[in-house]
Design a protein around this motif. Sequence first.
Motif, PDB file in Angstrom:
ATOM      1  N   ARG A  49       0.812  -1.218   0.000  1.00 35.64           N
ATOM      2  CA  ARG A  49       0.000   0.000   0.000  1.00 35.64           C
ATOM      3  C   ARG A  49       0.850   1.275   0.000  1.00 35.64           C
ATOM      4  NH1 ARG A  49      -5.841  -0.760   3.069  1.00 35.64           N
ATOM      5  NH2 ARG A  49      -6.548  -2.439   1.682  1.00 35.64           N
ATOM      6  N   GLY A  50       1.981   1.223  -0.708  1.00 32.08           N
ATOM      7  CA  GLY A  50       2.804   2.410  -0.872  1.00 32.08           C
ATOM      8  C   GLY A  50       3.850   2.620   0.194  1.00 32.08           C
ATOM      9  N   PHE A  51       3.974   1.718   1.166  1.00 28.84           N
ATOM     10  CA  PHE A  51       4.914   1.884   2.267  1.00 28.84           C
ATOM     11  C   PHE A  51       5.866   0.702   2.322  1.00 28.84           C
ATOM     12  CE2 PHE A  51       1.276   4.454   3.245  1.00 28.84           C
ATOM     13  CZ  PHE A  51       1.824   5.616   3.790  1.00 28.84           C
ATOM     14  N   GLY A  52       7.101   0.976   2.808  1.00 32.51           N
ATOM     15  CA  GLY A  52       8.124  -0.049   2.853  1.00 32.51           C
ATOM     16  C   GLY A  52       8.238  -0.727   4.197  1.00 32.51           C
ATOM     17  N   SER A  53       9.296  -1.531   4.347  1.00 31.39           N
ATOM     18  CA  SER A  53       9.440  -2.419   5.500  1.00 31.39           C
ATOM     19  C   SER A  53       9.461  -1.675   6.827  1.00 31.39           C
ATOM     20  CB  SER A  53      10.723  -3.242   5.352  1.00 31.39           C
ATOM     21  OG  SER A  53      10.704  -3.980   4.150  1.00 31.39           O
ATOM     22  N   PRO A 100      11.139  16.355  12.277  1.00 26.82           N
ATOM     23  CA  PRO A 100      10.038  15.404  12.046  1.00 26.82           C
ATOM     24  C   PRO A 100       8.775  16.087  11.544  1.00 26.82           C
ATOM     25  CG  PRO A 100      10.151  15.929  14.365  1.00 26.82           C
ATOM     26  CD  PRO A 100      11.236  16.734  13.699  1.00 26.82           C
ATOM     27  N   VAL A 101       8.812  16.585  10.322  1.00 26.05           N
ATOM     28  CA  VAL A 101       7.636  17.273   9.774  1.00 26.05           C
ATOM     29  C   VAL A 101       7.240  16.735   8.403  1.00 26.05           C
ATOM     30  CG1 VAL A 101       8.109  19.382  11.065  1.00 26.05           C
ATOM     31  CG2 VAL A 101       9.049  19.117   8.755  1.00 26.05           C
ATOM     32  N   GLY A 102       7.890  15.657   7.966  1.00 22.94           N
ATOM     33  CA  GLY A 102       7.573  15.103   6.651  1.00 22.94           C
ATOM     34  C   GLY A 102       6.215  14.430   6.625  1.00 22.94           C
ATOM     35  N   GLU A 103       5.696  14.226   5.396  1.00 22.61           N
ATOM     36  CA  GLU A 103       4.405  13.573   5.238  1.00 22.61           C
ATOM     37  C   GLU A 103       4.408  12.753   3.959  1.00 22.61           C
ATOM     38  OE1 GLU A 103      -0.388  14.645   4.826  1.00 22.61           O
ATOM     39  OE2 GLU A 103       1.069  16.188   5.420  1.00 22.61           O
ATOM     40  N   GLN A 104       3.790  11.583   4.044  1.00 22.44           N
ATOM     41  CA  GLN A 104       3.677  10.680   2.912  1.00 22.44           C
ATOM     42  C   GLN A 104       2.243  10.199   2.815  1.00 22.44           C
ATOM     43  OE1 GLN A 104       6.402   7.380   3.047  1.00 22.44           O
ATOM     44  NE2 GLN A 104       5.366   6.239   1.429  1.00 22.44           N
ATOM     45  N   GLY A 105       1.722  10.107   1.598  1.00 23.50           N
ATOM     46  CA  GLY A 105       0.349   9.676   1.394  1.00 23.50           C
ATOM     47  C   GLY A 105       0.251   8.558   0.377  1.00 23.50           C
ATOM     48  N   SER A 106      -0.838   7.817   0.452  1.00 17.62           N
ATOM     49  CA  SER A 106      -1.073   6.715  -0.478  1.00 17.62           C
ATOM     50  C   SER A 106      -2.571   6.512  -0.629  1.00 17.62           C
ATOM     51  CB  SER A 106      -0.412   5.434   0.041  1.00 17.62           C
ATOM     52  OG  SER A 106      -0.653   4.345  -0.822  1.00 17.62           O
ATOM     53  N   ARG A 107      -3.027   6.424  -1.878  1.00 18.74           N
ATOM     54  CA  ARG A 107      -4.412   6.097  -2.184  1.00 18.74           C
ATOM     55  C   ARG A 107      -4.407   4.915  -3.140  1.00 18.74           C
ATOM     56  NH1 ARG A 107      -7.240  12.010  -3.418  1.00 18.74           N
ATOM     57  NH2 ARG A 107      -7.223  12.764  -1.251  1.00 18.74           N
ATOM     58  N   ARG A 167      -1.522   4.953  -5.725  1.00 18.36           N
ATOM     59  CA  ARG A 167      -0.971   6.288  -5.990  1.00 18.36           C
ATOM     60  C   ARG A 167      -0.285   6.769  -4.719  1.00 18.36           C
ATOM     61  NH1 ARG A 167      -1.933  11.723  -5.398  1.00 18.36           N
ATOM     62  NH2 ARG A 167      -1.468  13.045  -7.212  1.00 18.36           N
ATOM     63  N   ALA A 168       1.022   6.456  -4.600  1.00 20.72           N
ATOM     64  CA  ALA A 168       1.803   6.830  -3.424  1.00 20.72           C
ATOM     65  C   ALA A 168       2.624   8.074  -3.742  1.00 20.72           C
ATOM     66  CB  ALA A 168       2.715   5.684  -3.009  1.00 20.72           C
ATOM     67  N   ARG A 169       2.632   9.028  -2.822  1.00 19.26           N
ATOM     68  CA  ARG A 169       3.324  10.293  -3.039  1.00 19.26           C
ATOM     69  C   ARG A 169       3.901  10.818  -1.728  1.00 19.26           C
ATOM     70  NH1 ARG A 169       2.619   8.849  -7.456  1.00 19.26           N
ATOM     71  NH2 ARG A 169       1.791   9.947  -9.286  1.00 19.26           N
ATOM     72  N   TYR A 170       5.049  11.520  -1.837  1.00 20.00           N
ATOM     73  CA  TYR A 170       5.521  12.337  -0.729  1.00 20.00           C
ATOM     74  C   TYR A 170       4.762  13.663  -0.762  1.00 20.00           C
ATOM     75  CZ  TYR A 170       9.485   9.190  -0.099  1.00 20.00           C
ATOM     76  OH  TYR A 170      10.269   8.090   0.139  1.00 20.00           O
ATOM     77  N   GLU A 171       4.141  13.999   0.347  1.00 25.78           N
ATOM     78  CA  GLU A 171       3.435  15.270   0.436  1.00 25.78           C
ATOM     79  C   GLU A 171       4.366  16.378   0.904  1.00 25.78           C
ATOM     80  OE1 GLU A 171       0.485  15.325  -0.707  1.00 25.78           O
ATOM     81  OE2 GLU A 171       0.131  13.169  -0.823  1.00 25.78           O
ATOM     82  N   ASN A 172       5.281  16.018   1.799  1.00 30.61           N
ATOM     83  CA  ASN A 172       6.275  16.960   2.319  1.00 30.61           C
ATOM     84  C   ASN A 172       7.521  16.174   2.642  1.00 30.61           C
ATOM     85  OD1 ASN A 172       7.744  18.989   3.491  1.00 30.61           O
ATOM     86  ND2 ASN A 172       6.461  19.176   5.321  1.00 30.61           N
ATOM     87  N   PHE A 173       8.535  16.305   1.806  1.00 36.31           N
ATOM     88  CA  PHE A 173       9.749  15.532   2.012  1.00 36.31           C
ATOM     89  C   PHE A 173      10.921  16.289   1.404  1.00 36.31           C
ATOM     90  CE2 PHE A 173      12.844  12.134   1.260  1.00 36.31           C
ATOM     91  CZ  PHE A 173      12.819  11.495   2.490  1.00 36.31           C
ATOM     92  N   VAL A 174      11.960  16.484   2.219  1.00 32.20           N
ATOM     93  CA  VAL A 174      13.156  17.207   1.790  1.00 32.20           C
ATOM     94  C   VAL A 174      14.360  16.331   2.099  1.00 32.20           C
ATOM     95  CG1 VAL A 174      14.590  19.249   2.147  1.00 32.20           C
ATOM     96  CG2 VAL A 174      12.099  19.455   2.190  1.00 32.20           C
ATOM     97  N   ALA A 193       8.462  16.650  -2.784  1.00 29.74           N
ATOM     98  CA  ALA A 193       7.001  16.629  -2.715  1.00 29.74           C
ATOM     99  C   ALA A 193       6.420  16.265  -4.079  1.00 29.74           C
ATOM    100  CB  ALA A 193       6.475  17.990  -2.273  1.00 29.74           C
ATOM    101  N   GLY A 194       5.449  15.377  -4.098  1.00 30.39           N
ATOM    102  CA  GLY A 194       4.819  14.928  -5.329  1.00 30.39           C
ATOM    103  C   GLY A 194       5.502  13.744  -5.978  1.00 30.39           C
TER     104      GLY A 194
END
Length: 736
Positions: free
Chosen positions: A119-123, A583-590, A614-621, A633-634
Amino acid sequence: MFSFSLSSSSSFHPSPLLLALLAGFAATPPVVAQTGAAAQLERVTIDAARHGGPAPLEHSAGSSSRLGLSLQETPASVTVIRRESIEARGAANTQEILKGVPGVVFADPPGSAGTVFYRGFGSGSLAQLYNGISVQYDAIAARPVDSWIVERVEAIGGPSSFLNGSGAVGGTLNIITKIADNGGELSRFVVGLGDRLQASASLQRRLGEQDGGQVLRVELNRSEGALWTQGRDRSAWQASASWRAPIAGSALVHTLAVERQHEKVLQPYWGTPMLRGADGTVIGRLRFDPGTFGVNYNVQDGRYEQDVSWARSILEWSPNASTRLTHTLYHYDALRDYENLETYVFRNGNRQVERSGALLQRHDQRVWGSRLELSHATRIAGLRSDFAFGTDWSFNRQTRFPLSVNGPFGLSDPYAPVVGQFLDLPGISRSYTPGATNLLRSFAAFAENRTELGQGWAVVTALRADRISMDVRNHRAVSASNPALFETRFKPVTGRLGLVKDLSKDWQVYAQASTAADPPSGVLATAGFSALRDFDLTKGRQFEVGSKRGFDQGRGAATIALYDIRRKNLSITDPNDRSRVIPVGEQGSRGLELSAQWRPVPAWQLAGHWSCTRARYENFVETVEGIGPVSRAGRRPANVPAVVGGLSADWRPHEALMLGADWRYVGKRYANTANTIWDEAYQLIGLSAALRLTPQLTARARIDNLADKRYVASLSSSLPYLGAPRSISGALDWRF
């Protein structure tokens, strides 16, 4: 919320498979549940002789609930792969079994052999359990184990920390091994030939009374053989014994189960270097020199070796039909050793390979735990209400002994490398100096309930409160970024709220919300100051809707699930200070998942699944050398395909003959967070056959990767890990 935009740049066209899966929902006209108290629906009983066993959705899955709910009653996407399916597909190990789970991709590179994406996430954001137990080191500890000792695999999609604690944002995978039961006496022996040699045995005997007596069971397995890369020899064995003993009648039962695993791989294969452009960089689709396929650049005496021991004491008390008390006391002991040269890069216009990254590593891990569960079925205001309560305590101790020398260690011929010996590398010696010890103590209290509301409605709730303390003791030089002692505490509270509606006795729809928590980076069993500092655990949540339907009088079942997951507070590079992480990153998956199985006539068994994510980084640097912090992001996370699909068919043209075929599709994946390096989709085909020679003796044959497809099992921007080519195996299965 569920406005989906799902796409894939691959050439895969899912319409025929999608239509086949959806056909299950339209196979019979809907029957709307009646109103009033009389509308409480009873479970369907299927004639096993006529249909080959209970209806698929009538099975229960302990990994998705502590209430013993059937798949129909569970407001979540749950997949159960049983022993019959494992053998029909010829799955050699616990990872190959996962081919039957919608949306899951996997690989077993030696450095992280438990690599799984769901579902878009790893181990790091999945729970990979062994008999319901997590050792909080899943990417390493969940190394594939030979499938002989496995009874079934259960998978639940999405956040599920409320069941087993931290580390389950993307989902939970539970490997359940064979254990003494009341299934009767068993004697079985298997000898495997071909590309993989195997000798396995199962023995179960009842002592005393025919029903309710003591039962002893022993499982033995040994496998070995040269694998497809040069010099990569593997030998492994597993042995387990279990004793089931009723105490004071059948109401109180104690089961003692012990298991021992050993595996050794000589000169492990770490990957194949990719071709580089004129400037030495890699952009675009991965390219390889066919002459390097199967070439192993690791040192000749490189090795991976592990010894694992499990012990469980399970006490079950059922004073009446409504109440059940279970206590599980367990211990895990693992010692893992690595001695390898792990990195290979093309240089000088792709004419030579540079080797670097020598690592001697030892992991010494021990886990002790105790889990108490009480379930009780009652009625509230005339409505059935089932409860489960319990506590979960564990102590996890792991010490790591790393010795790392970056190198480089010279240039080699890409087709005939002189690999040398590990201890001949400059700076390497076989000395085990501790680096750090992680002491992880956790205590949790949990509760779960299912209440029938009438008119076919039921609500399912769960709540878990964890108290986690972690101490990291540094055994080496103390610095500002690596203190002598680092202590941190976590108090996550996670849960699930689900609603199920019976449209008929065979058709349910559901909706649920669930939450999870896991570390902002790394895993708790090895995470230290740089990964956690003063950070809290990440927060994950999911909304899911779906439907489950049995059709054709219990001979078929189909499911559909639509989900949206968000994970917040993961670690990213501070855009204003590249030396810090925050610790402010965000990741999403639909995503959308469908699965179906159908036995239209006794001679045919059909199954399929299809998923789109549809897995995406919403906020990632992240920090890029020479540039600085760069937003991703994206972008899609590495190794996450947009599409995964599978089909299988088994045909029994004669009572003594079974023929099978299966197909697997994995869509395009990226090798880095920038999404500048990728590999195209691949497809794999497998064939199998089983011929019963006598009532006791069966011959089996299996061909994997029939088309001999060269594909990348695990992508990396530095060293991709290729999947195995075509392989052929056979076995003689004797039951007596």
